[in-house]
Design an enzyme around this catalytic site. Structure first.
Site, mmCIF file in Angstrom:
data_model
loop_
_atom_site.group_PDB
_atom_site.id
_atom_site.type_symbol
_atom_site.label_atom_id
_atom_site.label_comp_id
_atom_site.label_asym_id
_atom_site.label_seq_id
_atom_site.Cartn_x
_atom_site.Cartn_y
_atom_site.Cartn_z
ATOM 1 N N THR A 183 0.792 -1.198 0.070
ATOM 2 C CA THR A 183 -0.079 -0.152 0.068
ATOM 3 C C THR A 183 0.835 1.263 0.079
ATOM 4 O O THR A 183 1.923 1.151 0.731
ATOM 5 C CB THR A 183 -0.827 -0.051 1.463
ATOM 6 O OG1 THR A 183 0.027 0.034 2.337
ATOM 7 C CG2 THR A 183 -1.944 -1.284 1.268
ATOM 8 N N GLU A 332 -5.457 -3.004 -1.786
ATOM 9 C CA GLU A 332 -6.028 -4.344 -1.298
ATOM 10 C C GLU A 332 -6.955 -5.008 -1.893
ATOM 11 O O GLU A 332 -7.665 -6.032 -1.833
ATOM 12 C CB GLU A 332 -6.562 -4.064 0.110
ATOM 13 C CG GLU A 332 -5.492 -3.815 1.316
ATOM 14 C CD GLU A 332 -5.155 -2.293 1.601
ATOM 15 O OE1 GLU A 332 -5.355 -1.567 0.284
ATOM 16 O OE2 GLU A 332 -4.773 -1.820 2.337
ATOM 17 N N LYS A 443 -13.940 16.962 12.842
ATOM 18 C CA LYS A 443 -15.153 16.936 13.754
ATOM 19 C C LYS A 443 -15.141 18.331 14.534
ATOM 20 O O LYS A 443 -14.127 18.536 15.272
ATOM 21 C CB LYS A 443 -14.815 15.652 14.774
ATOM 22 C CG LYS A 443 -16.037 15.643 15.345
ATOM 23 C CD LYS A 443 -15.996 14.020 15.938
ATOM 24 C CE LYS A 443 -17.405 13.752 16.627
ATOM 25 N NZ LYS A 443 -17.554 12.447 17.137
ATOM 26 N N TRP A 448 -19.707 15.953 12.142
ATOM 27 C CA TRP A 448 -18.541 15.691 11.005
ATOM 28 C C TRP A 448 -18.720 16.742 9.794
ATOM 29 O O TRP A 448 -19.625 16.950 9.249
ATOM 30 C CB TRP A 448 -18.891 14.311 10.584
ATOM 31 C CG TRP A 448 -18.575 12.958 11.530
ATOM 32 C CD1 TRP A 448 -19.635 12.394 12.317
ATOM 33 C CD2 TRP A 448 -17.625 12.890 12.049
ATOM 34 N NE1 TRP A 448 -19.143 11.660 12.850
ATOM 35 C CE2 TRP A 448 -17.771 11.723 13.124
ATOM 36 C CE3 TRP A 448 -15.912 13.238 12.054
ATOM 37 C CZ2 TRP A 448 -16.622 11.158 13.981
ATOM 38 C CZ3 TRP A 448 -15.175 12.721 12.530
ATOM 39 C CH2 TRP A 448 -15.083 11.735 13.691
#
Ligand code: ADP
Length: 553
Positions: A183, A332, A443, A448
């Site tokens: 990754t 992935e 936040k 959010w």
């Protein structure tokens, strides 16, 4: 009980895709942009012969089944030969990301236990920085420029010439490993993902069927240019589906810049290209700055992904007749998981709504299942608003990482779903819309705020070249959004103007309370915004804008 009478044990292997190249498409071309700017051309037959030579030579040099071979290469014919020659020998291609720090490349090569390394001669100066740390036994150098060969290295052409004529192709099983990629580490330490033949073959087939829209499918008649480097997630499977279909392949070599890519599009009449938004934003800028300089091939299509694709980019290319499809995926997931192709019903929508949907990550492709779970572990309502963590599963989704020592207990649920770390919602039509990566969410006062939504909107501002929004600590609201903007050349953007621009689209408390102009947004090796770098840089930002009342509204 009735049993299947099918040949269910027939293995799905890269050997099959490879054999088609020579058998059915021997005259199709593979074109590579060379370091000296010349174009190297050869046919599928040449590719096939040379890949088999590489496989035979590697086996003769001692490569055993399941062993990894590192590649440190740009996108060109020899990397394609490695993509097939190594697996045909029973080996595993470990594509090393040449944009990483030299120490990290060395670490990853050793971590993957590469005994062999194939490297471009133009990358020898990079290799010199970490070669002393490497545990490889043999380095094979592809001489693209006839660089002088160092005595400890083998010449790739010489290696091919040593291929034993009586070599027997090893038997490949579909569950054998054939590729490996780490990754890119945007949010943490790189982790190794190992691909099976089966996963790559099924993924290639999926890229070739296009359930929703034939425009995204790679067909025999296509000329395909993967801008995405071959060291990222199998170059998104493009070489594999391209060869399976017998398409013409155009490889950009080390030249991933807008001017060279636009030149290749025109010269080779490219019909499909794929890459990250950064590349396409750069091309759009180049096209706007030099309107009479380039001719984009008719009906060109692009698959853009790797990070959120701004609506302004989709609209921008539409004006040049280029159809942009957004794809979402991860190392992935081999990588493709969703595409933003519209269903029949959605094609009846008005134009603005269609563009809005195309700027989403889209519908999971066949055989990839996606679900979004909220903090209580329940699937969110498909209302396009309720957010949670995106989880996926399917035949080309990783079930574990390479390193058994890796603590990945939080990456898979008990029932085996892969936790992507992406925060998303689902529209009533089943379109995934990513609002953030878990680590990038803002936040503010317990609410959010999506940095991606703000960035997408800011990129449509006429004075903005690029924009990024990060969470910065705030004494009252815990965090507030700070806009980091790269203005277009000769332009400038200020906070008041930006807030007024965004105000019609967002709740007041979403509007950034600070704005900084910078020359360049720091990027990861894959071209993604490195928000962690910006968060560190601006963590002591002094808020001057009085956001207090607005945040309460
Ligand atoms: P890294 O996780 O190190 O960035 P990957 O290349 O595997 O390496 O990146 C996968 C991530 O990239 C996804 O989890 C997602 O956050 C982001 N991503 C990929 N495609 C898109 C897209 N179309 N829109 C938004 N984010 C995307």
């Amino acid at each position: 009980m009735v049993h299947s009478t099918m040949m269910d044990d027939y293995p799905l292997t890269l050997g099959h895709i490879f054999d088609r190249a020579d058998r059915f498409f021997p005259t199709r071309e593979i074109v590579s942009h060379m370091p000296d700017k010349s174009l190297h051309r050869y046919t599928y037959r040449d590719f096939s012969k040379r890949s088999l030579q590489l496989a035979a030579a590697l086996n003769a040099m001692g490569l055993k089944k399941g062993e990894t071979v590192g590649t440190l290469m740009w996108n060109h014919y020899a990397h394609l030969e490695a993509y097939y020659g190594i697996p045909l020998a029973g080996g595993v291609v470990h594509t090393l990301n040449l944009r990483l720090h030299p120490d990290e490349i060395a670490y990853l090569s050793n971590h993957a236990q590469n005994r062999f390394l194939i490297v471009d001669d133009t990358l020898l100066p990079l290799l010199a920085k970490f070669v002393s740390q490497l545990k490889v036994e043999k380095i094979i150098c592809v001489r693209l420029t006839q660089h002088p060969l160092q005595p400890t290295m083998l010449d790739y052409e010489h290696v091919l010439s040593t291929a034993p004529a009586d070599w027997q192709r090893p038997q490949l099983e579909e569950r054998d490993a054939c590729g490996m990629c780490y990754t890119s580490g945007t949010t943490g330490k790189p982790k190794g993902v190992v691909y099976s033949h089966r996963a790559i073959c099924l993924h290639a087939m999926m890229l070739g069927i296009g359930t929703l829209d034939s425009r995204v499918v790679i067909k025999h008649a296509d000329t395909v240019l993967p801008v995405v480097p071959m060291f990222h997630a199998n170059a998104w499977g493009i070489p594999h589906v391209g060869i399976m279909a017998g398409a013409k392949l155009v490889m950009p070599g080390p030249y991933m810049d807008p001017a060279n890519l636009l030149m290749l599009f025109e010269k080779e009449n490219v019909s499909v290209s794929v890459g990250v938004p950064t590349i396409w934003l750069g091309m759009l800028k180049e096209l706007k700055e030099k309107p009479d300089h380039y001719k984009i091939p008719q009906n060109m299509r692009t698959l853009v992904g790797g990070s959120a694709v701004p609506e302004a980019l989709i609209r921008g290319f539409e004006a040049y007749g280029v159809f942009v499809v957004q794809g979402w995926g991860m190392t992935e997931t081999t990588p493709l998981g969703t595409t933003s192709l519209l269903t029949r019903d959605m094609q009846e929508w008005d134009e603005d709504r269609q563009f809005e949907a195309r700027a989403m990550q889209g519908m999971p492709v066949p055989f990839v299942e996606a679900r979004i779970l909220n903090g209580q572990g329940q699937e969110v309502v498909w209302d396009g608003k309720s957010i949670g963590e995106l989880q996926v599963r399917g035949p080309w989704v990783a079930a574990s990482y390479y390193d058994p020592e890796e603590d990945s207990s939080d990456k898979w649920t008990e029932s085996g779903w892969f936790r992507t770390g992406d925060v998303a919602c689902m529209t009533p039509e089943g379109f995934v819309r990513i609002t953030d990566r878990t680590k990038d969410l803002i936040k503010s006062g317990g609410e959010w705020i999506s940095s991606i939504d703000l960035e997408n909107a800011m990129m449509a501002h006429p004075d903005v070249q690029e924009a990024c929004v990060i969470a910065v600590p705030h004494p009252k609201w815990a965090e507030r959004p700070l806009a980091v903007v790269v203005p277009k050349p000769g332009r400038s953007v200020d906070l008041t103007a930006m807030r007024s621009f965004l105000a019609p689209k967002f709740a007041k408390f979403w509007l950034p309370d600070g704005l900084v102009e910078i020359d360049q947004i720091p990027r990861s090796s894959a071209g993604k915004f490195m928000k962690s770098v910006l968060r560190d840089r601006y963590q002591d930002w002094e808020w001057t804008h009085p956001a207090e009342d607005e945040n309460e509204s």
